[in-house]
Write an enzyme that holds these catalytic residues in place. Structure first.
Site, mmCIF file in Angstrom:
data_model
loop_
_atom_site.group_PDB
_atom_site.id
_atom_site.type_symbol
_atom_site.label_atom_id
_atom_site.label_comp_id
_atom_site.label_asym_id
_atom_site.label_seq_id
_atom_site.Cartn_x
_atom_site.Cartn_y
_atom_site.Cartn_z
ATOM 1 N N GLY A 610 0.805 -1.230 -0.170
ATOM 2 C CA GLY A 610 0.103 -0.087 -0.011
ATOM 3 C C GLY A 610 0.849 1.279 -0.078
ATOM 4 O O GLY A 610 0.113 2.186 -0.592
ATOM 5 N N GLU A 611 2.069 1.197 0.262
ATOM 6 C CA GLU A 611 2.771 2.388 0.670
ATOM 7 C C GLU A 611 3.247 2.706 -0.875
ATOM 8 O O GLU A 611 3.816 1.954 -1.676
ATOM 9 C CB GLU A 611 4.187 2.244 1.317
ATOM 10 C CG GLU A 611 4.956 3.239 1.636
ATOM 11 C CD GLU A 611 6.018 2.976 2.444
ATOM 12 O OE1 GLU A 611 7.073 3.826 2.699
ATOM 13 O OE2 GLU A 611 5.819 2.088 3.040
ATOM 14 N N SER A 612 3.359 4.077 -1.172
ATOM 15 C CA SER A 612 3.522 4.557 -2.664
ATOM 16 C C SER A 612 4.906 4.279 -3.006
ATOM 17 O O SER A 612 5.185 4.172 -4.105
ATOM 18 C CB SER A 612 3.258 5.938 -2.559
ATOM 19 O OG SER A 612 4.082 6.834 -1.696
ATOM 20 N N ILE A 615 5.345 0.661 -4.195
ATOM 21 C CA ILE A 615 4.703 0.520 -5.294
ATOM 22 C C ILE A 615 5.504 1.037 -6.301
ATOM 23 O O ILE A 615 5.487 0.394 -7.271
ATOM 24 C CB ILE A 615 3.127 1.243 -5.355
ATOM 25 C CG1 ILE A 615 2.219 0.731 -4.374
ATOM 26 C CG2 ILE A 615 2.550 1.179 -6.709
ATOM 27 C CD1 ILE A 615 0.837 1.249 -4.106
#
Length: 1411
Positions: A610-612, A615
């Site tokens: 979920g962490e940008s 990603i």
């Protein structure tokens, strides 16, 4: 045809064809027949053409001329052919151009003016020409002829025929000619396009017949013709040369049809599957089939036929194989659950044929078919009807000879693929497992498949000799990147030159072990990442320290790994994690893939974090990989791919998130991605295609749901791509070790399922199948799977109903006698125990419990414990003099008179066949209907041959044998047993010990190996809470003596290599038993005495250990105390001592003397017997003399006990005491001394006399005692004897009324005192040399003083000692003076002491002794 002159010679022999037929027939006759046939066909066709509807109506000449002109060309052509038929020609019809006789008929077929009847006759004529092979591929012009026929068939004008019936008749003929054309010998001359045209023509007729509502006959004929044409086309595929370069080659010429047309035809059939909905008849009359299912079935039947005929040859043609790999299998998977069970059945049949012929090229395709079709449908998610068909299809696969092993090797042992075989086995178990009520059809089918699978494994796992456990061990002690490792036979052979060579089987087994450990590691990793990595290093699945590539493969291919943890690990910024991410991404092949398909494939393997920043790292790695492998050149930079990936994820979230109300449009998406491709726009068509693809197929990005994955086009494309790089399917046969491990994968569910079905089944057929399945399990489990075999036997014991703790004996007997299931379970139980007992461990306890229950039910035959019919147990237990603690009862089985000699002599050695053959008599009558229920049960138990478990136990390994022995011991000790009466307890314990004795006697050669652990069980049994020593020890000692008799009676060549160890073990066990309860020596005295007497009288030479002699002689004296056993015991004792030179040695001499003393001093012993024994005891001095002179070697017994530890210790002890002969003599003298103290005067006197005789024999035989030995003789024997006699004499003198006993004892004391003087006179020279002679002499004087001062007259004494002592003194002193031991000289201390003592003892003798 030309004829020679010889043909017209009437005087010659008749022509060959005149009297014979067959191969020697003149070919001219066949040509003449063809001419006649053609003439007939021409005439028939002309008649039809000229035929008018109304032959009697008037036809104007002009009209008649016009009609004649219309058919003039056709008629003239036919007439011309007729004119040529019988003209002399050069050559035969086969050598003629077929167009000569075909063209007139084909013209009629293609003519628009010819009536339908004429067309039909012409087609019939062509059909006849084709069927009788008037021409073949070698005929001139044959190629043009077959093409002309095909052209005529395809160019006929059906629509001009107005009559439906006539039209159908013509179409039927066309179909027949098409089928005959493709089957004629000249058919290979057709080109590829011609064959495709023929197929297309036939399919058009199929469409026409359906769309125009043709008759059922036409529709069926058209489809049948399509099938025949396809068979004719693909039947030649095996003869076509390999298409290695992709160019289709024909049979032998470039002009004939080859694989190219087969590819087109097969492609056409596959297109029918795809376009099934378009082929259905519409309201406006378009279409060819009544339903999509009809299309599917039609196409699948043709595909199946093509595969069957093409067979393995399809694999030689890449284009054809590619159609099956890429298209056909996807359609089979996609449509398997879309239609009726009939379609699924055809799909399963097609897949089975593809597996049979082409599995080497369809590894991933077959895996997908199993995982997405068979296993899912068999699970019941698509309804019971489809489930039933799928189960039947799965069973069809299982029936293939090598399916089981090939599935295991190619899938379960491949780290990149699913465990297909394991899933199949578990699914069959789940589908067959009974729930409630009678079994359904699906359950019965699954059960049949499960039994078939087990039997197949069992048939292929068996080998001649059972290996040890070590060969089954698999050692993985080094790291290998086994995910990509392949078997290289050449490398393995080279590596084997320097040491151990790894075989293919070893390679496969190690792969499977690593795959199992990876699954365990994944489980650890899901719970704790660090523990998971440590486990990987411990199991050598990754190196130490881990490298990025091995970790990447672990994350990529480990089943069951948490996708969230994978995503978190890959998105971590650590340097090692970034390297793993790069290696992880490089495991994907995106060549030729569209961006959204590649992204979908990539993100399916993990959950995007979920962490940008995480990603971004993940998508950067993906974009780089995709950019490197792009083939279209759409992206100018990898940044463009990265940006578009982000955009696609945003689009996916926008379109498929229900919380987003305003959805992104296609234009919005295109506008958002402007100028991202190196400041240029990506092609609009490309972005539009991506948009529509995402809108149709969502990319699962953050979801954690475990929804079932469907086979989509994108996944299939990835599968096809992976199949080209994957290790090919390996066809293989069963190997012993692999077959064993195949079963391990499904052993638990299999045993549980078959056992549950057996528990709930009632019909004989199902019970038979269950028993066969359980026996097959045992056949496999015997090879190192002891836990499985134990579990199996425990289940069978339960099904026998013999171990039901809540049922009474009567209820158990009734159930066993009236129900088939307990009988079959009992037969299976003992059959498995007999055949595979070497692998049974803990289950022996259950087997023994069943035997004990059968014993209580009186169902066991007497031969079980007495296989030789010798009546050993009966003789030992039911002898008239045997005294039981409770009333005696017959423990044997009582057979009714009607049963004696009855039963079956049939011996079924193999258990593969049906178990029902066990339940039949010789005449074929069922045991359920012959005789009484009890008799039937007796016969069945007799067939079990339970006694063979013990009589044939020599084949059992040590561990199994020890487990069986432990089970019997603990059962005898009462563990797990409940006894209703003492009689039942005694009977059960005796039976257990009978079996133990049978077990021991069958394994005497290795008794020293398997018996010591059982000795430990005796102590453990004695600690049981409800242990009763009386029956246990009583039965044990009798059984152990039987073992001892059998052991010691063995001829020397047959004895164990070191027979002393087994002998010591047996007698040690006997001693342990009687020490548990010493009363058994009284209750079992007869049995014990009989065995001992037998050993001593018949097999004494077999007793080789001191422990054996000591035990035998001790128990002989103890049991001989009873009047009923005294005679035989004392006779054995006397015989042993009489023949002592053969069996008495220096090592058992002390025990023999001790036993002889026991009999001599026995109250019930007659005087003559005691006297005889005492004489023999005294005469035994001669043995001592003989041994002393021979250097202590035992004459007549060279073996002796020199190898025994007890013997060694005895020699050492004798050495410490000085002289060995003196030591043994002292033992004898002590025994005689003790005898001198008995109550009977005669025995006492005889003992004293024999003691004196023994001293005389020793002195006469020069038995050297030495000074120390002589002193020991006096101190331990003479002094002790006179002291004890004096004390007893005093004791009697003090009693009132004991005058007689006093005088008797006084007489014995006097004899002993005289013996003292005699022995002193005999041994004086030696004793006088002893350092302690002074003390010794003072002891003699002190005793004389005591005797003189002792007043026995008050008690009835006769004053013998007062008379005897002075004489003794005179005698001894005179002897001492004579030998200068006592010399009167000044300062001689001995003389002075003697002078002083005599003053006190006998003052009256002073003057005489000291003048």
């Amino acid at each position: 045809m030309a004829r020679t002159a010889g043909d017209d010679d009437d005087d010659g022999p008749p022509p060959a064809y005149a009297g014979q037929r067959g191969p020697r027939r003149d070919p001219r006759l066949k040509d003449l027949g063809i001419s006649c046939m053609l003439n007939t066909e021409v005439g028939a066709l002309l008649a039809v053409i000229r035929h008018r509807p109304d032959p009697y109506s008037y036809l104007p000449p002009a009209v008649a001329a016009a009609e004649e002109a219309t058919f003039a060309a056709l008629i003239n052509s036919l007439k011309a052919l007729r004119g040529l038929l019988f003209q002399p020609r050069h050559g035969a019809w086969r050598c003629s151009d077929p167009s000569t006789y075909l063209t007139p008929f084909l013209d009629v077929v293609q003519s628009e003016e010819a009536p339908p009847a004429a067309t039909g006759v012409a087609l019939s004529s062509v059909l006849k020409i084709l069927r009788i092979d008037v021409f073949d591929e070698c005929s001139p012009g044959a190629r043009d002829a077959v093409h002309a026929i095909l052209t005529a068939l395809t160019n006929r004008r059906i629509e001009r025929i107005s009559d439906a019936g006539a039209e159908e008749a013509v179409l039927l003929r066309v179909l027949q000619v098409l089928a005959a054309l493709l089957r004629t010998r000249a058919a290979p001359l057709l080109s590829d396009s011609s064959v495709c045209t023929a197929v297309n023509t036939c399919f058009q007729i199929v469409q026409h017949a359906t769309s125009s509502r043709g008759s059922e006959l036409l529709q069926r004929t058209a489809r049948h013709c399509m099938h025949e044409i396809l068979q004719a086309v693909f039947a030649g595929l095996p003869d076509i040369r390999d298409d290695a370069d992709g160019d289709d080659l024909s049979l032998g010429s470039s002009a004939g049809f080859g694989a190219r047309c087969m590819v087109d035809v097969f492609n056409f059939l596959c297109s029918l599957l795809v376009n099934a909905s378009d082929m259905v008849i519409t309201p406006d009359g378009q279409g060819a089939f009544t339903s999509e299912e009809d299309v599917m079935l039609f196409s699948l039947v043709l595909v199946n036929s093509a595969v069957e005929l093409g067979g393995e040859a399809i694999g030689k043609h890449p284009k054809l194989l590619r159609l099956i790999q890429d298209d056909l299998f996807f359609h089979l998977i996609h449509y398997a659950t879309e239609y009726s069970p009939l379609v699924l059945s055809m799909i399963c049949s097609t897949a089975l044929n593809l597996y049979h012929f082409l599995r080497r090229f369809l590894k991933l395709q077959l895996e997908a078919f199993f995982m997405f079709v068979l296993l899912r449908v068999c699970g019941g998610g698509n309804g019971p009807q489809l489930q039933e068909v799928a189960v039947e299809g799965l069973i069809s696969f299982c029936r293939q000879p090598t399916f089981v092993i090939e599935m295991y090797v190619n899938y379960d042992c491949d780290p990149l693929l699913h465990n297909v075989f394991e899933e199949v086995g578990k699914l069959l178990c789940k589908a067959a497992f009974p729930v409630s009520g009678p079994m359904t059809t699906i359950q019965l089918q699954a059960f049949e498949g499960l039994v078939n699978m087990i039997t197949t494994i069992a048939d292929n796992v068996e080998i001649d000799k059972t290996p040890e456990h070590d060969p089954y061990a698999v050692d993985v002690s080094e790291f290998r990147l086994f995910w990509i490792e392949r078997w290289d036979s050449a490398a393995a052979a080279a590596a084997g030159d320097g040491g151990h060579r790894e075989t293919w089987v070893d390679f496969v087994r190690k792969r499977k072990l690593r795959k199992k450990k990876v699954a365990v590691a994944a489980n650890h990793y899901n719970r704790d990442q660090k523990k998971g990595v440590e486990f990987l290093k411990l199991c050598h699945l990754v190196p130490t320290p881990p490298d990025p590539r091995s970790m990447a493969y672990f994350l990529r291919y480990s089943p069951g790994l948490d996708k969230i943890k994978i995503g978190e690990f890959l998105g971590d910024p650590d340097e090692f994690n970034l390297k793993v991410l790069k290696e992880f991404t490089e495991t994907f092949d995106f060549t030729g893939a569209i961006l959204d398909t590649a992204l979908l494939t990539y993100l399916e393997t993990f959950r995007l974090p979920g962490e940008s920043q995480k990603i971004q790292r993940v998508l950067e790695a993906f974009s780089e990989r995709f950019f490197e492998q792009q083939t279209t050149g759409v992206f100018a930079t990898k940044d463009a791919a990265f940006i578009l990936c982000y955009s696609l994820i945003m689009l996916n979230t926008d379109l498929h998130n229900p919380q987003v109300k305003k959805k992104m449009s296609e234009e919005d998406f295109i506008r958002n991605n402007r100028a991202i491709n190196d400041k240029k726009d990506l092609p609009r068509e490309y972005l539009s295609e991506l948009f529509h693809s995402i809108s149709t197929n969502a990319i699962t990005v953050f979801s954690t749901s475990a929804a079932a994955v469907e086979m989509t086009r994108s996944r299939w494309a990835d599968l096809v791509k992976r199949s080209s790089a994957l290790e090919p399917f390996t066809p293989c046969d069963f190997k012993h070790k692999l077959s064993r491990e195949v079963f391990i994968a499904v052993s638990g569910p299999t045993v549980a399922t078959v056992a549950a079905i057996f528990d709930g089944a009632d019909d004989e057929e199902t019970l038979n199948q269950c028993v066969e399945g359980l026996v097959s399990v045992a056949r496999i489990a015997r090879y190192g799977l002891e836990d499985v075999l134990d579990e199996l036997l425990c289940c069978l014991c339960k099904f026998t109903t013999l171990l039901n703790p809540y049922a009474t004996t009567e209820e158990t007997l009734f159930t066993f006698s009236n129900e088939l299931k307990p009988r079959m379970a009992t037969l299976a139980l003992f059959t498995i125990a007999n055949r595979f007992g070497e692998s049974v461990r803990g289950a022996w306890k259950n087997v023994v419990d069943c035997l004990l229950k059968l014993k209580r039910l009186k169902l066991l035959p007497p031969s079980l414990i007495d296989p030789d019919g010798s009546g050993a147990r009966g003789g030992a237990e039911q002898r008239p003099g045997h005294r039981h603690r409770s009333s005696a009862s017959d423990a044997g089985v009582i057979f009714p008179p009607t049963h004696r000699g009855a039963g079956t002599s049939r011996h079924v050695s193999g258990m593969i066949g049906r178990f029902s053959q066990f339940l039949s008599l010789d005449g074929g009558e069922s045991l359920l209907s012959v005789g009484s229920e009890f008799e039937n049960s007796l016969k069945i138990i007799k067939q079990c041959q339970a006694g063979s478990i013990f009589t044939d136990s020599a084949k059992l390994p040590d561990e199994a044998l020890q487990n069986l022995g432990r089970a019997l011991i603990f059962a005898a000790g009462g563990k797990g047993q409940k006894f209703s009466t003492p009689i039942e307890e005694e009977d059960t314990v005796g039976f257990c010990w009978d079996l133990l004795a049978l077990l021991a006697t069958a394994n005497l050669q290795r008794f020293a190996t398997f018996w010591p652990p059982l000795l430990e069980c005796f102590s453990a049994v004695s600690q049981l809470p409800l242990f009763s020593p009386s029956p246990f020890a009583e039965k044990a000692i009798v059984a152990l003596f039987r073992v001892a008799v059998r052991l010691l009676s063995m001829p020397p060549p047959q004895r164990p290599s070191d027979s002393r160890v087994p002998e010591e073990l047996v007698f040690k066990s006997i001693n342990m038993m009687w020490k548990l309860d010493k009363e058994i020596l009284d209750t079992c005295c007869e049995g014990i005495s009989e065995n001992i007497v037998k050993l001593l009288t018949e097999h004494a030479d077999g007793v080789q250990t001191p422990l054996g002699w000591k035990t035998l002689l001790h128990l002989l004296t103890v049991t001989g105390r009873h009047p009923e056993t005294f005679d035989q015991s004392v006779a054995a004792m006397i015989k042993l001592m009489t023949d002592g030179s053969a069996n008495v040695t220096r090592f058992n001499y002390a025990a023999v003397i001790e036993a002889a003393f026991g009999f001599a001093a026995l109250k019930i012993s007659p005087l003559d017997v005691s006297t005889k024994i005492l004489e023999l005891m005294a005469e035994s001095v001669n043995w001592l003399i003989q041994w002393h002179k021979s250097g202590y070697s035992d004459p007549g017994n060279s073996g002796g006990f020199s190898g025994s530890s007890s013997a060694s210790s005895s020699v050492d002890e004798a050495s410490r005491m000085g002289n060995l002969a003196a030591n043994m003599f002292i033992k004898l003298a002590e025994a005689l001394r003790k005898t001198s103290l008995v109550r009977r005067e005669e025995i006492r006197s005889e003992a004293v006399f024999e003691l004196g005789r023994a001293f005389n024999l020793a002195a006469t035989g020069d038995l050297d005692f030495g000074s120390a030995g002589c002193l020991a003789c006096f101190n331990l024997v003479i002094f002790a004897m006179v002291d004890d006699l004096h004390e007893k004499t005093l004791e009697y003198s003090r009693r009132v009324g004991a005058e007689r006993e006093t005088r008797s004892m006084e007489g014995t004391l006097a004899a002993a005192a005289e013996l003292l003087a005699d022995v002193l006179e005999l041994l004086l020279p030696t004793v006088a040399q002893a350092p302690g002679f002074r003390t010794f002499w003072l002891g003699v004087l002190r005793r004389m003083d005591t005797w003189m001062k002792c007043d026995l007259a008050a008690g009835g004494g006769a004053g013998l000692m007062q008379e005897l002592v002075p004489r003794m003194l005179k005698r001894m002193i005179m002897e001492m003076k004579g030998k200068e031991v006592l010399v009167p000289r000044e300062g001689d201390e001995l003389w002075e002491i003697t002078h002083i003592q005599i003053q006190w003892i006998a003052p009256a003798a002073m003057d005489e002794l000291f003048p």
